[in-house]
Design a protein around this motif. Structure first.
Motif, mmCIF file in Angstrom:
data_model
loop_
_atom_site.group_PDB
_atom_site.id
_atom_site.type_symbol
_atom_site.label_atom_id
_atom_site.label_comp_id
_atom_site.label_asym_id
_atom_site.label_seq_id
_atom_site.Cartn_x
_atom_site.Cartn_y
_atom_site.Cartn_z
ATOM 1 N N ALA A 55 4.800 4.426 -14.908
ATOM 2 C CA ALA A 55 3.811 5.152 -15.965
ATOM 3 C C ALA A 55 2.961 4.234 -16.904
ATOM 4 O O ALA A 55 2.243 3.704 -17.476
ATOM 5 C CB ALA A 55 3.724 6.251 -16.372
ATOM 6 N N ARG A 56 4.696 3.230 -17.193
ATOM 7 C CA ARG A 56 4.369 2.728 -18.727
ATOM 8 C C ARG A 56 3.702 0.938 -17.913
ATOM 9 O O ARG A 56 2.615 1.103 -18.664
ATOM 10 C CB ARG A 56 5.912 2.170 -19.185
ATOM 11 N N VAL A 57 3.880 0.138 -17.062
ATOM 12 C CA VAL A 57 3.403 -0.415 -16.624
ATOM 13 C C VAL A 57 2.006 -0.088 -16.211
ATOM 14 O O VAL A 57 1.346 -0.866 -16.437
ATOM 15 C CB VAL A 57 4.500 -1.186 -15.641
ATOM 16 N N LEU A 58 1.577 0.533 -15.920
ATOM 17 C CA LEU A 58 -0.222 0.926 -15.437
ATOM 18 C C LEU A 58 -0.231 1.484 -16.853
ATOM 19 O O LEU A 58 -1.719 1.550 -16.556
ATOM 20 C CB LEU A 58 0.407 2.015 -14.242
ATOM 21 N N HIS A 59 0.215 1.836 -17.529
ATOM 22 C CA HIS A 59 -0.397 2.341 -18.865
ATOM 23 C C HIS A 59 -1.766 3.699 -18.128
ATOM 24 O O HIS A 59 -2.834 3.804 -19.131
ATOM 25 C CB HIS A 59 -1.828 1.338 -19.526
ATOM 26 N N VAL A 60 -0.921 4.226 -17.626
ATOM 27 C CA VAL A 60 -1.333 5.794 -17.422
ATOM 28 C C VAL A 60 -0.209 7.110 -17.739
ATOM 29 O O VAL A 60 1.300 5.879 -18.039
ATOM 30 C CB VAL A 60 -1.292 6.163 -16.198
ATOM 31 N N SER A 61 -0.716 8.055 -17.776
ATOM 32 C CA SER A 61 0.566 9.215 -17.893
ATOM 33 C C SER A 61 1.332 9.131 -16.281
ATOM 34 O O SER A 61 0.564 8.990 -15.522
ATOM 35 C CB SER A 61 -0.707 10.050 -18.258
ATOM 36 N N ARG A 62 1.897 9.986 -16.460
ATOM 37 C CA ARG A 62 2.667 10.146 -15.475
ATOM 38 C C ARG A 62 2.730 11.461 -14.517
ATOM 39 O O ARG A 62 2.973 11.498 -13.540
ATOM 40 C CB ARG A 62 4.954 11.541 -16.113
ATOM 41 N N THR A 63 0.952 12.719 -15.265
ATOM 42 C CA THR A 63 1.066 12.917 -13.850
ATOM 43 C C THR A 63 0.418 12.419 -13.134
ATOM 44 O O THR A 63 0.517 12.710 -11.665
ATOM 45 C CB THR A 63 0.124 14.102 -15.198
ATOM 46 N N PRO A 64 -0.765 11.353 -13.077
ATOM 47 C CA PRO A 64 -1.133 11.030 -11.588
ATOM 48 C C PRO A 64 -0.567 10.164 -11.323
ATOM 49 O O PRO A 64 -0.175 9.185 -9.877
ATOM 50 C CB PRO A 64 -2.313 9.902 -12.190
ATOM 51 N N VAL A 65 1.197 9.427 -11.849
ATOM 52 C CA VAL A 65 1.620 8.789 -11.403
ATOM 53 C C VAL A 65 3.027 9.580 -9.993
ATOM 54 O O VAL A 65 2.535 9.437 -8.352
ATOM 55 C CB VAL A 65 3.714 8.068 -12.168
ATOM 56 N N ARG A 66 3.140 10.838 -10.092
ATOM 57 C CA ARG A 66 3.922 12.135 -10.121
ATOM 58 C C ARG A 66 2.635 12.311 -8.965
ATOM 59 O O ARG A 66 3.199 12.676 -6.999
ATOM 60 C CB ARG A 66 3.943 13.272 -10.397
ATOM 61 N N GLU A 67 0.888 12.388 -8.768
ATOM 62 C CA GLU A 67 0.761 12.199 -7.643
ATOM 63 C C GLU A 67 0.792 11.415 -6.520
ATOM 64 O O GLU A 67 0.623 11.467 -5.482
ATOM 65 C CB GLU A 67 -0.789 12.957 -7.498
ATOM 66 N N ALA A 68 0.387 10.526 -7.366
ATOM 67 C CA ALA A 68 0.362 9.201 -6.182
ATOM 68 C C ALA A 68 1.936 9.473 -5.235
ATOM 69 O O ALA A 68 1.596 8.607 -4.559
ATOM 70 C CB ALA A 68 0.213 7.339 -7.315
ATOM 71 N N MET A 69 2.670 9.240 -6.397
ATOM 72 C CA MET A 69 3.924 9.416 -5.526
ATOM 73 C C MET A 69 4.092 10.353 -4.546
ATOM 74 O O MET A 69 4.296 9.947 -3.096
ATOM 75 C CB MET A 69 5.304 9.774 -6.206
ATOM 76 N N ARG A 70 3.218 11.316 -4.858
ATOM 77 C CA ARG A 70 3.474 12.014 -3.672
ATOM 78 C C ARG A 70 2.245 11.681 -2.326
ATOM 79 O O ARG A 70 3.038 12.116 -1.271
ATOM 80 C CB ARG A 70 2.479 13.728 -4.153
ATOM 81 N N MET A 71 1.523 11.590 -2.589
ATOM 82 C CA MET A 71 0.590 10.870 -1.726
ATOM 83 C C MET A 71 1.027 9.804 -0.919
ATOM 84 O O MET A 71 1.183 9.692 0.264
ATOM 85 C CB MET A 71 -0.793 10.060 -1.947
ATOM 86 N N LEU A 72 1.897 8.840 -1.509
ATOM 87 C CA LEU A 72 2.859 7.307 -0.529
ATOM 88 C C LEU A 72 3.683 7.733 0.374
ATOM 89 O O LEU A 72 4.120 7.745 1.304
ATOM 90 C CB LEU A 72 3.227 6.822 -1.374
ATOM 91 N N GLN A 73 4.665 9.596 -0.296
ATOM 92 C CA GLN A 73 5.580 9.936 0.595
ATOM 93 C C GLN A 73 4.893 10.559 1.686
ATOM 94 O O GLN A 73 5.429 10.660 3.002
ATOM 95 C CB GLN A 73 6.369 11.087 -0.402
ATOM 96 N N GLU A 74 3.615 11.402 1.663
ATOM 97 C CA GLU A 74 2.717 11.806 2.645
ATOM 98 C C GLU A 74 2.517 10.615 3.931
ATOM 99 O O GLU A 74 2.757 10.961 5.179
ATOM 100 C CB GLU A 74 1.517 12.464 2.184
ATOM 101 N N GLY A 75 2.248 9.348 3.113
ATOM 102 C CA GLY A 75 1.865 8.068 4.110
ATOM 103 C C GLY A 75 3.180 7.410 5.068
ATOM 104 O O GLY A 75 3.100 6.735 5.542
ATOM 105 N N GLY A 76 4.290 7.827 4.415
ATOM 106 C CA GLY A 76 5.171 7.389 4.731
ATOM 107 C C GLY A 76 6.033 6.279 4.340
ATOM 108 O O GLY A 76 6.256 5.218 5.002
#
Length: 250
Positions: free
Chosen positions: A48-69
């Protein structure tokens, strides 16, 4: 591992859902291209710090990456980039061999003039100097080639194939990267033969060539990355796909 700007670049601020997708695509691209190495621990706070976003979209993105293996979840809001798992390579290519060979037969039987022209352009570009000089250029064209030869199989089916293709790319990057001499030569004759079969309307041959092309890639990847792994299931998938392509004559 510190996430420096050359690995992840800051994003423009946007609405929540769009930002989550952009975070996901940024992380996915960094994993598939090898900038984020297997074993790298990704902290939601650091991303979140590096991408200049909040943790909420990062948490969702991590979930998507986990689903994608691509990552696995760990305690304390962290994820780890998965390494090269021969079981994943096997499963990916077993699915692709069966699914893509079927989709190729559909596309061959319903080929349009516009689709054939674009496929011809992509094959020529794959054989050109720009593709031979840049793995990034080659990989983009290679992705389009596989998208085009299954284009007539329906949106939902081709979306599944595209997801499998993207997951395959992380292994292709490790095995076919520019650090390996002659990497672009692997499969070039197969692409040309597959194009000739598709463009001439030979659905049975196109389906078989597609299956053989993917099986050969899977066997080479496993031989390079996990030489002791039993490849029997990949070979059996190829046999079934060839039999299915032959049955398509009916």
């Amino acid at each position: 591992m510190s996430l420096e700007p050359d690995i992840l670049r800051p994003l423009e601020r946007g609405d929540g859902r769009r930002t989550a997708v952009e975070v996901y695509e940024t992380l996915q691209d960094s994993i598939l291209t090898g900038r984020l190495k297997p074993g790298t621990v990704l902290s939601q706070v650091e991303v979140a710090r590096v991408l200049h976003v909040s943790r909420t979209p990062v948490r969702e993105a991590m979930r998507m990456l986990q689903e994608g293996g691509l990552v696995t979840g760990e305690p304390n809001f962290r994820s780890r980039v998965l390494g090269f798992d021969p079981r994943d390579i096997e499963a990916l290519y077993m699915k692709r061999i069966m699914m893509e060979s079927l989709a190729v037969t559909f596309t061959t039987r319903t080929m349009t003039a516009a689709l054939k022209q674009r496929l011809d352009e992509v094959v020529h570009a794959l054989e050109g100097q720009d593709a031979h000089a840049s793995f990034t250029v080659w990989q983009g064209l290679h992705r389009e080639f596989h998208r085009l030869i299954v284009a007539q199989a329906g949106d939902a089916y081709t979306a599944d194939l595209e997801a499998l293709e993207k997951r395959s790319e992380r292994y292709q990057s490790a095995y076919k990267g520019e650090h390996l001499p002659g990497w672009w030569q692997r499969g070039e004759q197969e692409h040309r033969a597959l194009f000739d079969a598709v463009s001439s309307g030979n659905a049975m041959l196109a389906g078989e060539l597609s299956a053989r092309h993917l099986a050969r890639t899977a066997l080479e990847l496993l031989a390079a990355l996990a030489p002791e792994y039993d490849t029997g299931r990949v070979r059996m998938s190829l046999q079934f796909a060839i039999a299915g392509a032959a049955a398509g004559r009916l």
